[in-house]
Design a protein around this motif. Structure first.
Motif, PDB file in Angstrom:
ATOM      1  N   GLY A   1       0.824  -1.209   0.000  1.00  0.00           N
ATOM      2  CA  GLY A   1       0.000   0.000   0.000  1.00  0.00           C
ATOM      3  C   GLY A   1       0.851   1.250   0.000  1.00  0.00           C
ATOM      4  O   GLY A   1       0.517   2.248  -0.650  1.00  0.00           O
ATOM      5  N   LEU A   2       1.961   1.211   0.722  1.00  0.00           N
ATOM      6  CA  LEU A   2       2.875   2.348   0.770  1.00  0.00           C
ATOM      7  C   LEU A   2       3.520   2.586  -0.590  1.00  0.00           C
ATOM      8  O   LEU A   2       3.668   3.733  -1.025  1.00  0.00           O
ATOM      9  CB  LEU A   2       3.959   2.099   1.824  1.00  0.00           C
ATOM     10  CG  LEU A   2       4.993   3.199   2.054  1.00  0.00           C
ATOM     11  CD1 LEU A   2       4.319   4.467   2.583  1.00  0.00           C
ATOM     12  CD2 LEU A   2       6.060   2.724   3.037  1.00  0.00           C
ATOM     13  N   LEU A   3       3.871   1.500  -1.268  1.00  0.00           N
ATOM     14  CA  LEU A   3       4.537   1.620  -2.565  1.00  0.00           C
ATOM     15  C   LEU A   3       3.564   2.016  -3.676  1.00  0.00           C
ATOM     16  O   LEU A   3       3.954   2.679  -4.635  1.00  0.00           O
ATOM     17  CB  LEU A   3       5.207   0.296  -2.948  1.00  0.00           C
ATOM     18  CG  LEU A   3       6.320  -0.212  -2.029  1.00  0.00           C
ATOM     19  CD1 LEU A   3       6.887  -1.512  -2.575  1.00  0.00           C
ATOM     20  CD2 LEU A   3       7.423   0.829  -1.876  1.00  0.00           C
ATOM     21  N   GLY A   4       2.308   1.590  -3.550  1.00  0.00           N
ATOM     22  CA  GLY A   4       1.385   1.782  -4.659  1.00  0.00           C
ATOM     23  C   GLY A   4       1.724   0.786  -5.754  1.00  0.00           C
ATOM     24  O   GLY A   4       2.485  -0.165  -5.543  1.00  0.00           O
ATOM     25  N   PRO A   5       1.175   0.984  -6.950  1.00  0.00           N
ATOM     26  CA  PRO A   5       1.496   0.066  -8.044  1.00  0.00           C
ATOM     27  C   PRO A   5       3.009   0.020  -8.279  1.00  0.00           C
ATOM     28  O   PRO A   5       3.673   1.056  -8.275  1.00  0.00           O
ATOM     29  CB  PRO A   5       0.775   0.684  -9.247  1.00  0.00           C
ATOM     30  CG  PRO A   5      -0.292   1.540  -8.652  1.00  0.00           C
ATOM     31  CD  PRO A   5       0.262   2.064  -7.362  1.00  0.00           C
ATOM     32  N   VAL A   6       3.538  -1.172  -8.457  1.00  0.00           N
ATOM     33  CA  VAL A   6       4.967  -1.321  -8.742  1.00  0.00           C
ATOM     34  C   VAL A   6       5.165  -1.245 -10.255  1.00  0.00           C
ATOM     35  O   VAL A   6       4.691  -2.106 -10.998  1.00  0.00           O
ATOM     36  CB  VAL A   6       5.514  -2.640  -8.171  1.00  0.00           C
ATOM     37  CG1 VAL A   6       6.970  -2.848  -8.584  1.00  0.00           C
ATOM     38  CG2 VAL A   6       5.396  -2.645  -6.649  1.00  0.00           C
ATOM     39  N   ALA A   7       5.849  -0.211 -10.694  1.00  0.00           N
ATOM     40  CA  ALA A   7       6.031   0.014 -12.124  1.00  0.00           C
ATOM     41  C   ALA A   7       7.114  -0.874 -12.712  1.00  0.00           C
ATOM     42  O   ALA A   7       7.035  -1.287 -13.872  1.00  0.00           O
ATOM     43  CB  ALA A   7       6.377   1.486 -12.369  1.00  0.00           C
ATOM     44  N   ALA A   8       8.145  -1.167 -11.922  1.00  0.00           N
ATOM     45  CA  ALA A   8       9.260  -1.965 -12.413  1.00  0.00           C
ATOM     46  C   ALA A   8      10.068  -2.456 -11.228  1.00  0.00           C
ATOM     47  O   ALA A   8      10.130  -1.797 -10.192  1.00  0.00           O
ATOM     48  CB  ALA A   8      10.140  -1.138 -13.348  1.00  0.00           C
ATOM     49  N   VAL A   9      10.681  -3.634 -11.390  1.00  0.00           N
ATOM     50  CA  VAL A   9      11.598  -4.157 -10.386  1.00  0.00           C
ATOM     51  C   VAL A   9      12.948  -4.382 -11.056  1.00  0.00           C
ATOM     52  O   VAL A   9      13.040  -5.100 -12.054  1.00  0.00           O
ATOM     53  CB  VAL A   9      11.105  -5.479  -9.771  1.00  0.00           C
ATOM     54  CG1 VAL A   9      12.149  -6.035  -8.805  1.00  0.00           C
ATOM     55  CG2 VAL A   9       9.777  -5.283  -9.043  1.00  0.00           C
ATOM     56  N   TYR A  10      13.963  -3.736 -10.519  1.00  0.00           N
ATOM     57  CA  TYR A  10      15.327  -3.885 -11.018  1.00  0.00           C
ATOM     58  C   TYR A  10      16.141  -4.594  -9.944  1.00  0.00           C
ATOM     59  O   TYR A  10      15.912  -4.402  -8.757  1.00  0.00           O
ATOM     60  CB  TYR A  10      15.956  -2.523 -11.300  1.00  0.00           C
ATOM     61  CG  TYR A  10      15.222  -1.703 -12.336  1.00  0.00           C
ATOM     62  CD1 TYR A  10      15.507  -1.835 -13.685  1.00  0.00           C
ATOM     63  CD2 TYR A  10      14.231  -0.797 -11.955  1.00  0.00           C
ATOM     64  CE1 TYR A  10      14.842  -1.081 -14.639  1.00  0.00           C
ATOM     65  CE2 TYR A  10      13.560  -0.036 -12.897  1.00  0.00           C
ATOM     66  CZ  TYR A  10      13.864  -0.185 -14.236  1.00  0.00           C
ATOM     67  OH  TYR A  10      13.199   0.557 -15.174  1.00  0.00           O
TER      68      TYR A  10
END
Length: 210
Positions: free
Chosen positions: A48-57
């Motif tokens: 919830g804190l991060l919101g949608p995760v756009a990308a993981v590197y």
């Protein structure tokens, strides 16, 4: 956009306070179990804190890939593949690799490194300035592929040294390299910004995921 800089989980070398750079060891069983047993409530607070995760590197080292897979499992993040960033691998500690301060006690090169405040290079390894530049360049290159309109958070699962290098280069207010140290499974949540026409990271806040 938001950026999460997350240090990988604990390894055997971390527990023994070794210089773990290019040694490709995985997480300890305790670290794996701690992540698997993290309560669903705690996970939902994080997501919830991060919101949608756009990308993981991630750094291509096992400890980072295992951490990324446990924190951002494919079943929940199927549309968010993990992208490898070799430039964000940990420093090559050369002759100091996988040794700790006890084993290096009395070594003239190690004493020179300590006396320099950790700014001298590593014998047969990577110069500190070169390592910092490598990490900063790799991070900036990946962020360029994202835009301010990207919804959510870009996650970087990397190493303690890599995080320090990135934040020394871009963190605001400015702080020196070692002041950005963080523990395993901890890191910093921040936002991309601009200062005097240059890219930077603002609103930097320390975060722990377990």
């Amino acid at each position: 956009m938001r950026i999460l800089l997350l240090r990988h989980g604990e390894t055997a070398g971390n527990l023994e306070k070794r210089y773990v750079g290019r040694t490709d060891e995985g997480l300890t069983e305790a670290a794996i179990q701690a992540l698997r047993q993290t309560s669903e409530k705690r996970k939902q607070l994080l997501y919830g804190l991060l919101g949608p995760v756009a990308a993981v590197y991630a750094s291509p080292m096992r400890r980072c890939l295992e951490t990324a897979a446990l924190v951002f499992p494919e079943k929940d993040f199927s549309g968010v593949p993990v992208r490898l960033v070799p430039g964000l691998s940990e420093c090559d500690f050369g002759r100091f690799e996988y040794k700790n301060y006890r084993e290096l006690s009395g070594d003239a090169d190690y004493q020179r490194f300590i006396d320099s405040g950790g700014t001298d290079g590593f014998p047969e390894g990577e110069a500190v300035a070169q390592f910092k530049r490598r990490c900063a360049d790799a991070f900036r290159q990946e962020v360029r592929t994202l835009t301010e309109k990207t919804d959510g958070t870009a996650v970087f699962v990397i190493h303690g040294g890599s995080i320090m290098a990135v934040l020394e280069a871009f963190g605001r207010p400015e702080r020196e390299y070692y002041s950005w140290q963080t523990g395993c499974l901890s890191g910093y949540l921040c936002r991309t910004g601009e200062e005097n026409g240059h890219f930077c990271l603002t609103d930097v806040a320390e975060i722990s995921i377990i």
